[in-house]
Design a protein around this motif. Structure first.
Motif, mmCIF file in Angstrom:
data_model
loop_
_atom_site.group_PDB
_atom_site.id
_atom_site.type_symbol
_atom_site.label_atom_id
_atom_site.label_comp_id
_atom_site.label_asym_id
_atom_site.label_seq_id
_atom_site.Cartn_x
_atom_site.Cartn_y
_atom_site.Cartn_z
ATOM 1 N N LEU A 1 0.843 -1.195 0.000
ATOM 2 C CA LEU A 1 0.000 0.000 0.000
ATOM 3 C C LEU A 1 0.880 1.247 0.000
ATOM 4 C CD1 LEU A 1 -2.916 1.125 0.233
ATOM 5 C CD2 LEU A 1 -2.625 1.044 2.729
ATOM 6 N N VAL A 2 0.648 2.146 -0.946
ATOM 7 C CA VAL A 2 1.387 3.403 -1.040
ATOM 8 C C VAL A 2 0.465 4.542 -0.624
ATOM 9 C CG1 VAL A 2 2.649 4.975 -2.558
ATOM 10 C CG2 VAL A 2 2.856 2.501 -2.880
ATOM 11 N N LEU A 3 0.920 5.347 0.333
ATOM 12 C CA LEU A 3 0.134 6.447 0.885
ATOM 13 C C LEU A 3 0.914 7.750 0.780
ATOM 14 C CD1 LEU A 3 -0.892 4.707 4.244
ATOM 15 C CD2 LEU A 3 -2.253 4.763 2.157
ATOM 16 N N ILE A 4 0.192 8.858 0.710
ATOM 17 C CA ILE A 4 0.772 10.191 0.877
ATOM 18 C C ILE A 4 0.036 10.852 2.027
ATOM 19 C CG2 ILE A 4 1.179 12.445 -0.165
ATOM 20 C CD1 ILE A 4 1.318 11.119 -2.872
ATOM 21 N N ASP A 5 0.755 11.115 3.113
ATOM 22 C CA ASP A 5 0.157 11.655 4.340
ATOM 23 C C ASP A 5 -1.005 10.785 4.810
ATOM 24 O OD1 ASP A 5 1.907 13.830 4.578
ATOM 25 O OD2 ASP A 5 0.730 15.014 3.161
ATOM 26 N N GLY A 6 -0.837 9.462 4.699
ATOM 27 C CA GLY A 6 -1.846 8.525 5.184
ATOM 28 C C GLY A 6 -3.018 8.305 4.250
ATOM 29 N N LYS A 7 -2.990 8.934 3.084
ATOM 30 C CA LYS A 7 -4.099 8.816 2.127
ATOM 31 C C LYS A 7 -3.622 8.038 0.902
ATOM 32 C CE LYS A 7 -5.629 13.362 3.711
ATOM 33 N NZ LYS A 7 -4.430 13.547 4.582
ATOM 34 N N PRO A 8 -4.473 7.190 0.319
ATOM 35 C CA PRO A 8 -4.032 6.283 -0.739
ATOM 36 C C PRO A 8 -3.749 6.984 -2.061
ATOM 37 C CG PRO A 8 -6.404 6.124 -0.434
ATOM 38 C CD PRO A 8 -5.895 7.014 0.672
ATOM 39 N N VAL A 9 -2.936 6.323 -2.879
ATOM 40 C CA VAL A 9 -2.646 6.755 -4.239
ATOM 41 C C VAL A 9 -3.255 5.729 -5.183
ATOM 42 C CG1 VAL A 9 -0.843 7.287 -5.918
ATOM 43 C CG2 VAL A 9 -0.479 7.804 -3.496
ATOM 44 N N SER A 10 -3.992 6.172 -6.191
ATOM 45 C CA SER A 10 -4.621 5.234 -7.111
ATOM 46 C C SER A 10 -3.556 4.481 -7.902
ATOM 47 C CB SER A 10 -5.569 5.972 -8.068
ATOM 48 O OG SER A 10 -4.884 6.995 -8.768
ATOM 49 N N ALA A 11 -3.831 3.216 -8.165
ATOM 50 C CA ALA A 11 -2.895 2.362 -8.885
ATOM 51 C C ALA A 11 -2.939 2.667 -10.369
ATOM 52 C CB ALA A 11 -3.234 0.902 -8.633
ATOM 53 N N SER A 12 -1.772 2.883 -10.953
ATOM 54 C CA SER A 12 -1.711 3.236 -12.372
ATOM 55 C C SER A 12 -2.049 2.062 -13.265
ATOM 56 C CB SER A 12 -0.319 3.765 -12.714
ATOM 57 O OG SER A 12 0.668 2.801 -12.399
ATOM 58 N N THR A 13 -1.968 0.837 -12.748
ATOM 59 C CA THR A 13 -2.263 -0.354 -13.542
ATOM 60 C C THR A 13 -3.551 -1.036 -13.105
ATOM 61 O OG1 THR A 13 -1.060 -1.839 -12.050
ATOM 62 C CG2 THR A 13 0.206 -0.748 -13.777
ATOM 63 N N GLY A 14 -4.291 -0.450 -12.181
ATOM 64 C CA GLY A 14 -5.461 -1.111 -11.621
ATOM 65 C C GLY A 14 -5.117 -1.950 -10.421
ATOM 66 N N ALA A 15 -3.814 -2.146 -10.149
ATOM 67 C CA ALA A 15 -3.418 -2.977 -9.013
ATOM 68 C C ALA A 15 -2.200 -2.418 -8.286
ATOM 69 C CB ALA A 15 -3.134 -4.407 -9.479
ATOM 70 N N SER A 16 -1.182 -1.920 -9.029
ATOM 71 C CA SER A 16 0.030 -1.426 -8.384
ATOM 72 C C SER A 16 0.265 0.036 -8.729
ATOM 73 C CB SER A 16 1.246 -2.265 -8.810
ATOM 74 O OG SER A 16 1.453 -2.177 -10.200
ATOM 75 N N VAL A 17 0.982 0.729 -7.835
ATOM 76 C CA VAL A 17 1.254 2.156 -7.980
ATOM 77 C C VAL A 17 2.589 2.358 -8.691
ATOM 78 C CG1 VAL A 17 1.706 4.290 -6.716
ATOM 79 C CG2 VAL A 17 -0.099 2.745 -5.946
ATOM 80 N N ASP A 18 2.619 3.255 -9.656
ATOM 81 C CA ASP A 18 3.854 3.642 -10.335
ATOM 82 C C ASP A 18 4.555 4.696 -9.484
ATOM 83 O OD1 ASP A 18 5.897 4.511 -11.941
ATOM 84 O OD2 ASP A 18 4.626 5.154 -13.600
ATOM 85 N N LEU A 19 5.665 4.315 -8.858
ATOM 86 C CA LEU A 19 6.378 5.214 -7.952
ATOM 87 C C LEU A 19 6.999 6.393 -8.678
ATOM 88 C CD1 LEU A 19 8.246 2.592 -5.724
ATOM 89 C CD2 LEU A 19 5.949 3.520 -5.428
ATOM 90 N N SER A 20 7.301 6.236 -9.970
ATOM 91 C CA SER A 20 7.921 7.332 -10.707
ATOM 92 C C SER A 20 6.937 8.464 -10.972
ATOM 93 C CB SER A 20 8.495 6.820 -12.029
ATOM 94 O OG SER A 20 7.478 6.474 -12.944
#
Length: 673
Positions: free
Chosen positions: A106-125
């Motif tokens: 799970l990737v969060l920014i200030d405790g809030k989620p980031v939508s997955a760029s592939t529908g499942a995983s987050v693109d960190l770049s």
């Protein structure tokens, strides 16, 4: 064959032993500033890092500055045990933890989620880090606090908060990949960032703008295709808030991301030869959040937030000889999520935390196939798919004397598609007085839970032109896991640090894509379907140690051993290196205000296929960084990434996971005030 197998096992045992001995006998650096860093991810309440009963690793703002990290992928690449991988079939990087792939982190920014760029995983770049105060990493199951998708761990990006007065930062840098550049310009990869903040005491706010431009990189300039994407990635985010006289705080935070990239590729058609193609992709993420925090009753605190995010991804595949865009795909996902949390002490030795979370999520995707005569629209999700959930969590932080802390917790989740589930956990920290509490022992046991994503259940990814399809499975069942984390940490003054952590994750109903031989034979295509493969296990050890020799010289080293097994077939899980080692050396030359840093990263070989017959080679990379402070407000910096130019072999086969870009040399300047 038996002799070769024995030698390989003997080599691996020796390598493991060597890694442990090196990490224990060469105790090198720990970041002294992290002791006072305030963290929140492990308990959902603010604590000093060294006092957290849940093991948390931190990337500080100073480390982001020293390493010249532009995005979250670059910020995490030196964290022990973190494995970064290119996203299959897409641009960008994803993160794996303790043998769990990015779909379970799970990737969060200030405790809030980031939508997955592939529908499942987050693109960190896609996440810029210019406005980041620090990054918190919690490994192992955190489902009891954060719900579904946190089976493998949590990455929480903590942004800066405006300080009294006005401050700003401007960063400019650019560099080259040399002969691997696509295009004629020597500046293959450029970056510009602007950050400003102001705090009047009551009103506060900040603005961050970040732009990254790449021309693309190519391992073989004699071919049409190139490996590294070209194009732009840009971030824009803001915060505006007000502090009331009562201590309450209200803040609104909008953000926007835009990506416009392209890549050349080709395929061979019998009787025709090489067919030149171009892939064009445009992604947009728009989000806004509103948060409110206030003291409540005598010693309690209430915090609440609501967030809306919309993400669209448009991809075109163009055969240059046709004169029109042959295939287009448009995906859109959005969510509404809100959370209310209440913290209140029970006497002097307990802190009760409980909260409620609501989520509504939707996903749709369509494809347009064009020929000279017609356009065929395919609904790859068979209509817009939605899910919703309501979740409750509670934990009690119990202090037993000065040495022992217990942290039991539980989360109840009711999902619109999968019903109810309860995920418990308990953490313990023991700080013996006989070592003046410089020694910490931590134990954590947690239950992981993850519902199948909308993509995994309903997606039809038709890539017939390339010979394969990926088909969702509506009959998938949720994944569950049991996670055990046992570790010890020792800190001596600000000079010495040592940390050892054992982990064990038992996973049931793991979701994976498997080749369906029957459908493949019937269609003549490779048909992959999502399925629950049954049981898997990941276990291993993380060791880090560090020492500051002098005020000018410090370094650290880490070693990670991972054993990841598909228990159904007794084979290693794919794309998971068994051994990983990282090191860093910092040397400060005081007379010229210059910091020299050397980073190293080693990954052992990893299996490509489920039967463990195909192996991607082991590799090492080294990065060299220089930072020179000309004045209090001006810094010049330079770096050489992938110093030895380690890359995949060409032509590419898909079985080589080494870097897709070679040596990168760059210069930059930073203004602060």
């Amino acid at each position: 064959m038996a002799s070769g197998h024995f030698l390989k096992q003997h080599y691996r045992r020796n390598l493991l032993l060597l890694g442990i001995l090196v990490a224990i006998s060469l105790p090198l650096l720990a970041e002294s500033e992290t002791e006072e860093t305030l963290v929140i991810t492990g308990t959902k309440t603010e604590r000093r890092l060294v006092d957290s009963p849940v093991r948390i690793e931190v990337v500080t703002a100073q480390e982001l500055k020293n390493s010249h990290a532009r995005d979250l992928a670059e910020a995490l690449q030196n964290v022990p045990g973190v494995v970064l991988k290119p996203i299959h079939g897409k641009s960008g990087q994803e993160v794996w933890l303790q043998g769990f792939d990015a779909d379970r982190v799970l990737v969060l920014i200030d405790g809030k989620p980031v939508s997955a760029s592939t529908g499942a995983s987050v693109d960190l770049s896609q996440i810029a880090v210019a406005d980041v105060a620090h990054i918190e990493i919690v490994k192992g199951s955190v489902s009891a606090l954060y719900g579904s998708s946190a089976m493998g761990g949590v990455i929480n990006v903590i942004t800066k908060r405006a300080k009294i007065g006005t401050s700003y930062k401007v960063t400019l840098d650019s560099g080259t990949h040399g002969e691997q550049n696509v295009g004629d310009s020597p500046f293959n990869n450029s970056h510009a960032n602007f950050f400003i903040s102001h705090n009047s005491g009551r009103w506060f706010g900040q603005l961050m703008a970040d732009l990254r431009y790449k021309q693309g990189t190519d391992l073989d300039n004699s071919t049409w295709a190139f490996e590294g994407d070209a194009g732009t990635k840009s971030n824009l985010s803001a915060q505006l808030g007000y502090r009331f006289a009562t201590g309450a705080e209200l803040m609104i935070a909008p953000s926007y991301y835009h990506e416009d990239i392209n890549k050349n590729f080709s395929s061979y058609v019998p009787g025709i030869g090489e067919v030149k193609k171009e892939k064009l992709e445009e992604a947009k993420r728009k989000s806004i959040s509103i948060s409110f925090d206030t003291p409540l009753f005598e010693k309690g605190e209430l915090s609440a937030w609501y967030m809306f995010e919309n993400f669209t991804d448009s991809t075109d595949q163009d055969i240059l000889s046709t004169g029109y865009i042959d295939q287009s795909r448009l995906g859109e996902s959005q969510f509404n999520k809100g959370e209310v949390q209440f913290d209140h002490p029970l006497g002097d030795n307990q802190l009760l935390t409980f909260g409620i979370v609501g989520l509504q999520n939707s996903l749709s995707q369509t494809q347009a196939k064009r020929t000279a005569d017609e356009v065929v629209i395919v609904d790859e999700m068979q209509g817009e798919k939605t899910r919703s959930s309501v979740e409750f969590y509670a934990q009690n932080d119990i202090f037993i004397g000065d040495e022992l802390e217990l942290l039991p917790g539980i989360r109840y989740q009711n999902d619109s598609d999968f019903g109810s589930h309860i995920a418990p956990k308990i953490n313990l920290m023991y700080s013996p007085n006989w070592l003046d509490q410089q020694m910490k022992f931590r134990v954590g046991i947690g239950s992981g839970y993850r519902v199948p994503t909308l993509k995994e259940r309903h997606y039809i990814f038709d890539h017939s032109a390339l010979g394969y399809m990926v088909i969702g499975n509506p009959d998938l069942t949720p994944e569950t896991s049991t996670s055990l984390q046992v570790g010890a940490e020792y800190n001596y003054n600000d000079n010495f640090h040592a940390d050892i952590n054992f982990f064990y994750n038992d996973i049931k109903n793991l979701i994976s894509t498997e080749l369906d031989e029957q459908d493949s034979n019937a269609t003549g295509l490779s048909i992959y379907k999502y399925s629950n493969i049954g049981k898997a296990r990941t276990q291993g050890i993380d060791i880090t140690s560090g020492y500051a020799f002098t005020e000018s010289l410090s370094s650290n080293i880490s070693y990670t051993y991972l054993d990841a097994i598909n228990l159904e077939i007794d084979k290693q899980l794919t794309q998971r290196p068994r051994h990983q080692a990282k090191f860093k050396v910092n040397y400060q030359v005081q007379p010229i205000n210059t910091l020299f840093s050397l980073y190293g990263n080693y990954q052992s070989e990893q299996f490509v296929d489920a039967d463990n017959n195909i192996i991607s080679p082991a590799y090492s990379t080294f990065d060299f960084k220089i930072n020179t402070d000309i004045s209090n407000s001006l810094t010049l910096f330079m770096g050489i990434d992938n110093l030895m130019g380690t890359t995949r072999d060409v032509p590419l086969t898909g079985d080589d996971f080494r870097p897709e870009s070679g040596r990168f040399i760059y210069l930059g300047v930073r203004f602060t005030g």
